[in-house]
Scaffold this motif. Structure first.
Motif, PDB file in Angstrom:
ATOM      1  N   PRO A  24       8.876  10.439   3.928  1.00 29.57           N
ATOM      2  CA  PRO A  24       8.435   9.970   2.718  1.00 29.57           C
ATOM      3  C   PRO A  24       9.485   9.249   2.041  1.00 29.57           C
ATOM      4  CG  PRO A  24       7.899  12.179   3.363  1.00 29.57           C
ATOM      5  CD  PRO A  24       8.789  11.942   4.461  1.00 29.57           C
ATOM      6  N   GLY A  25       9.041   8.294   1.309  1.00 30.22           N
ATOM      7  CA  GLY A  25       9.851   7.396   0.380  1.00 30.22           C
ATOM      8  C   GLY A  25      10.614   6.060   1.167  1.00 30.22           C
ATOM      9  N   ASP A  26      10.472   6.082   2.234  1.00 36.94           N
ATOM     10  CA  ASP A  26      10.710   4.895   3.127  1.00 36.94           C
ATOM     11  C   ASP A  26       9.895   3.611   2.820  1.00 36.94           C
ATOM     12  OD1 ASP A  26      13.015   6.191   4.367  1.00 36.94           O
ATOM     13  OD2 ASP A  26      11.597   6.492   6.337  1.00 36.94           O
ATOM     14  N   LEU A  27      10.299   2.427   2.825  1.00 39.32           N
ATOM     15  CA  LEU A  27       9.405   1.214   2.948  1.00 39.32           C
ATOM     16  C   LEU A  27       9.306   0.989   4.095  1.00 39.32           C
ATOM     17  CD1 LEU A  27      10.816  -0.320  -0.360  1.00 39.32           C
ATOM     18  CD2 LEU A  27       8.722   1.210  -0.302  1.00 39.32           C
ATOM     19  N   MET A  28       8.078   0.387   4.503  1.00 39.36           N
ATOM     20  CA  MET A  28       7.813   0.068   5.835  1.00 39.36           C
ATOM     21  C   MET A  28       7.385  -1.517   5.864  1.00 39.36           C
ATOM     22  SD  MET A  28       5.366   1.341   8.852  1.00 39.36           S
ATOM     23  CE  MET A  28       3.893   0.170   8.664  1.00 39.36           C
ATOM     24  N   LEU A  29       7.884  -2.194   6.591  1.00 38.21           N
ATOM     25  CA  LEU A  29       7.464  -3.496   6.916  1.00 38.21           C
ATOM     26  C   LEU A  29       6.520  -3.730   7.705  1.00 38.21           C
ATOM     27  CD1 LEU A  29       8.051  -6.854   6.404  1.00 38.21           C
ATOM     28  CD2 LEU A  29       9.731  -6.548   7.882  1.00 38.21           C
ATOM     29  N   ILE A  30       5.445  -4.357   7.637  1.00 39.42           N
ATOM     30  CA  ILE A  30       4.251  -4.161   8.574  1.00 39.42           C
ATOM     31  C   ILE A  30       4.315  -5.237   9.672  1.00 39.42           C
ATOM     32  CG2 ILE A  30       1.765  -4.157   8.789  1.00 39.42           C
ATOM     33  CD1 ILE A  30       1.211  -3.243   6.054  1.00 39.42           C
ATOM     34  N   CYS A  82       4.485   1.739   1.294  1.00 37.16           N
ATOM     35  CA  CYS A  82       5.336   2.836   0.834  1.00 37.16           C
ATOM     36  C   CYS A  82       4.906   4.128   1.620  1.00 37.16           C
ATOM     37  CB  CYS A  82       5.090   2.855  -0.713  1.00 37.16           C
ATOM     38  SG  CYS A  82       5.942   4.406  -1.527  1.00 37.16           S
ATOM     39  N   LEU A  83       5.643   4.723   2.139  1.00 34.27           N
ATOM     40  CA  LEU A  83       5.431   5.912   3.097  1.00 34.27           C
ATOM     41  C   LEU A  83       5.611   6.975   2.194  1.00 34.27           C
ATOM     42  CD1 LEU A  83       7.151   5.017   6.251  1.00 34.27           C
ATOM     43  CD2 LEU A  83       4.608   4.509   5.720  1.00 34.27           C
ATOM     44  N   THR A  84       4.526   7.516   1.691  1.00 35.54           N
ATOM     45  CA  THR A  84       4.316   8.722   0.568  1.00 35.54           C
ATOM     46  C   THR A  84       4.352  10.070   1.175  1.00 35.54           C
ATOM     47  OG1 THR A  84       2.005   8.484   0.299  1.00 35.54           O
ATOM     48  CG2 THR A  84       3.379   7.087  -1.028  1.00 35.54           C
ATOM     49  N   ASN A  85       3.979  10.085   2.493  1.00 33.65           N
ATOM     50  CA  ASN A  85       3.819  11.391   3.107  1.00 33.65           C
ATOM     51  C   ASN A  85       3.923  11.370   4.521  1.00 33.65           C
ATOM     52  OD1 ASN A  85       0.799  10.566   2.109  1.00 33.65           O
ATOM     53  ND2 ASN A  85       0.763  11.717   3.743  1.00 33.65           N
ATOM     54  N   MET A  86       4.425  12.714   5.143  1.00 29.26           N
ATOM     55  CA  MET A  86       4.028  12.572   6.509  1.00 29.26           C
ATOM     56  C   MET A  86       2.507  12.795   6.726  1.00 29.26           C
ATOM     57  SD  MET A  86       7.015  12.014   7.511  1.00 29.26           S
ATOM     58  CE  MET A  86       6.790  11.963   9.276  1.00 29.26           C
ATOM     59  N   ALA A  87       1.935  12.322   8.195  1.00 33.42           N
ATOM     60  CA  ALA A  87       0.447  12.300   7.804  1.00 33.42           C
ATOM     61  C   ALA A  87       0.430  13.735   8.577  1.00 33.42           C
ATOM     62  CB  ALA A  87       0.190  11.276   9.152  1.00 33.42           C
ATOM     63  N   ASN A 128       0.936  -1.201  -0.286  1.00 36.09           N
ATOM     64  CA  ASN A 128      -0.064   0.021  -0.064  1.00 36.09           C
ATOM     65  C   ASN A 128       0.791   1.152   0.176  1.00 36.09           C
ATOM     66  OD1 ASN A 128       0.568   0.863   2.825  1.00 36.09           O
ATOM     67  ND2 ASN A 128      -0.631  -1.101   3.413  1.00 36.09           N
ATOM     68  N   ALA A 129       0.416   2.402  -0.382  1.00 35.48           N
ATOM     69  CA  ALA A 129       0.833   3.640  -0.229  1.00 35.48           C
ATOM     70  C   ALA A 129       0.086   4.454   0.951  1.00 35.48           C
ATOM     71  CB  ALA A 129       0.707   4.480  -1.537  1.00 35.48           C
ATOM     72  N   CYS A 130       0.767   4.939   1.856  1.00 36.70           N
ATOM     73  CA  CYS A 130       0.166   5.334   3.094  1.00 36.70           C
ATOM     74  C   CYS A 130       0.913   6.526   3.803  1.00 36.70           C
ATOM     75  CB  CYS A 130       0.047   4.408   4.144  1.00 36.70           C
ATOM     76  SG  CYS A 130       1.427   3.672   4.782  1.00 36.70           S
ATOM     77  N   GLY A 131       0.594   7.157   4.844  1.00 35.41           N
ATOM     78  CA  GLY A 131       1.204   8.280   5.366  1.00 35.41           C
ATOM     79  C   GLY A 131       1.761   7.875   6.740  1.00 35.41           C
ATOM     80  N   ALA A 132       2.930   8.489   6.934  1.00 31.69           N
ATOM     81  CA  ALA A 132       3.900   8.268   8.158  1.00 31.69           C
ATOM     82  C   ALA A 132       3.193   8.913   9.281  1.00 31.69           C
ATOM     83  CB  ALA A 132       5.469   8.605   7.745  1.00 31.69           C
ATOM     84  N   VAL A 133       3.068   8.146  10.434  1.00 29.62           N
ATOM     85  CA  VAL A 133       2.865   8.877  11.849  1.00 29.62           C
ATOM     86  C   VAL A 133       4.013   8.951  12.665  1.00 29.62           C
ATOM     87  CG1 VAL A 133       1.425   8.280  13.696  1.00 29.62           C
ATOM     88  CG2 VAL A 133       0.493   7.794  11.632  1.00 29.62           C
ATOM     89  N   ASN A 134       5.042   7.896  12.463  1.00 26.20           N
ATOM     90  CA  ASN A 134       6.058   7.951  13.300  1.00 26.20           C
ATOM     91  C   ASN A 134       6.956   8.943  12.587  1.00 26.20           C
ATOM     92  OD1 ASN A 134       8.722   7.215  14.234  1.00 26.20           O
ATOM     93  ND2 ASN A 134       8.295   5.413  14.557  1.00 26.20           N
TER      94      ASN A 134
END
Length: 273
Positions: free
Chosen positions: A123-129, A232-237, A112-118
């Motif tokens: 933005p641009g980082d990949l995050m393993l869920i 895929c962290l596309t933006n800061m929340a 997914n493409a989503c917003g970073a809360v941490n």
């Protein structure tokens, strides 16, 4: 709850188009459908042709099922997904997961493409869920349970298969890639969250927030599939940076990380037994 006959009708239609029995399935999120373009000997089936499939109107979703070979594995990829915010029922959102299971898929990789809360992420980082939080109050398993598909009360202690997560971390290390890891929160959308909601979500322990993935994961686990989730962290929340949010930004950042995204997924696929 999904009807067995509907699942089999969709499966049988797909099998008239290909003789491939896929073992690995992909759900490719906003702007991330590029992986499907790497599939060899590809058979492309529009969702609109598949019995009982919905059709996504979300920007950045191609509405195609792609079946073929990738890294020596037989794969099926959803090039675009269905979202709760589009007005689909959760049965419609998760129906393709049931069909993938019927086709033979054992391992499901959901992106997914989503917003970073941490705020340590960017933005641009990949995050393993690692885990998720369902903030919607909705669940795709509400209603009559089809015992042929899975148990009434599935365990979600390890919704994201530890062995697949370990494998993803190993591949990222081999690629010298900075792979974040965290908790994903599911928000219905289509509005982005308010700054106050993001503070709540952070307090609850989530590292990222998005509008998909969780219902598909629940159904995949109900179907006894192994699951790997990558965001895929596309933006800061909302509220973290003093700027408005837009879907154009989501698509733009997702396209920029495509090289890392494809390399990671190909590496993981290569290692899956």
């Amino acid at each position: 709850m999904h009807k067995t006959e509907h699942i089999l009708e969709a499966k049988d239609y797909i099998m008239t188009k290909t003789n491939i029995t896929p073992e690995v399935g992909f759900v490719l999120g906003s702007g991330l459908g590029i992986l499907a373009d790497e599939i060899e000997n590809a058979v492309i089936i529009p969702y609109v042709d598949i019995p009982h499939f919905a059709k996504s109107s979300a920007i950045g979703h191609a509405n195609e099922l792609v079946i073929g070979d990738l890294m020596g594995k037989k794969v099926v990829a959803m090039k675009g997904r269905f979202h709760y915010y589009e007005g689909f029922s959760l049965d419609e959102v998760t129906f393709p997961i049931r069909v993938m299971k019927a086709l033979g898929v054992k391992n499901l990789i959901i992106t997914n493409a989503c917003g970073a809360v941490n705020t340590d992420f960017k933005p641009g980082d990949l995050m393993l869920i690692r885990d998720h939080i369902n903030l919607t109050g909705a669940n795709p398993l509400i209603g009559h349970n089809n015992d042929d598909l899975g148990t009434r009360f599935p365990d979600m202690t390890q919704a994201y298969t530890p062995e697949l997560r370990d494998l993803a971390k190993k591949v990222a290390e081999q690629l010298d890639m900075n792979l974040q890891e965290g908790v994903y929160a599911w928000w219905t959308g289509p509005t982005y969250e308010t700054p106050a909601e993001i503070r709540m979500i952070r307090t609850l322990g989530a590292d990222a927030v998005g509008m998909s993935t969780v219902p598909e994961v629940i159904v995949a686990r109900h179907s006894q599939m192994n699951v790997l989730g990558i965001s895929c962290l596309t933006n800061m929340a909302s509220g973290i940076l003093d700027q408005p949010l837009s879907h154009d930004e989501v698509i733009e950042v997702a396209s920029k990380v495509k090289t890392n995204f494809i390399a990671l997924l190909k590496g993981i696929l290569n290692e899956i037994a």
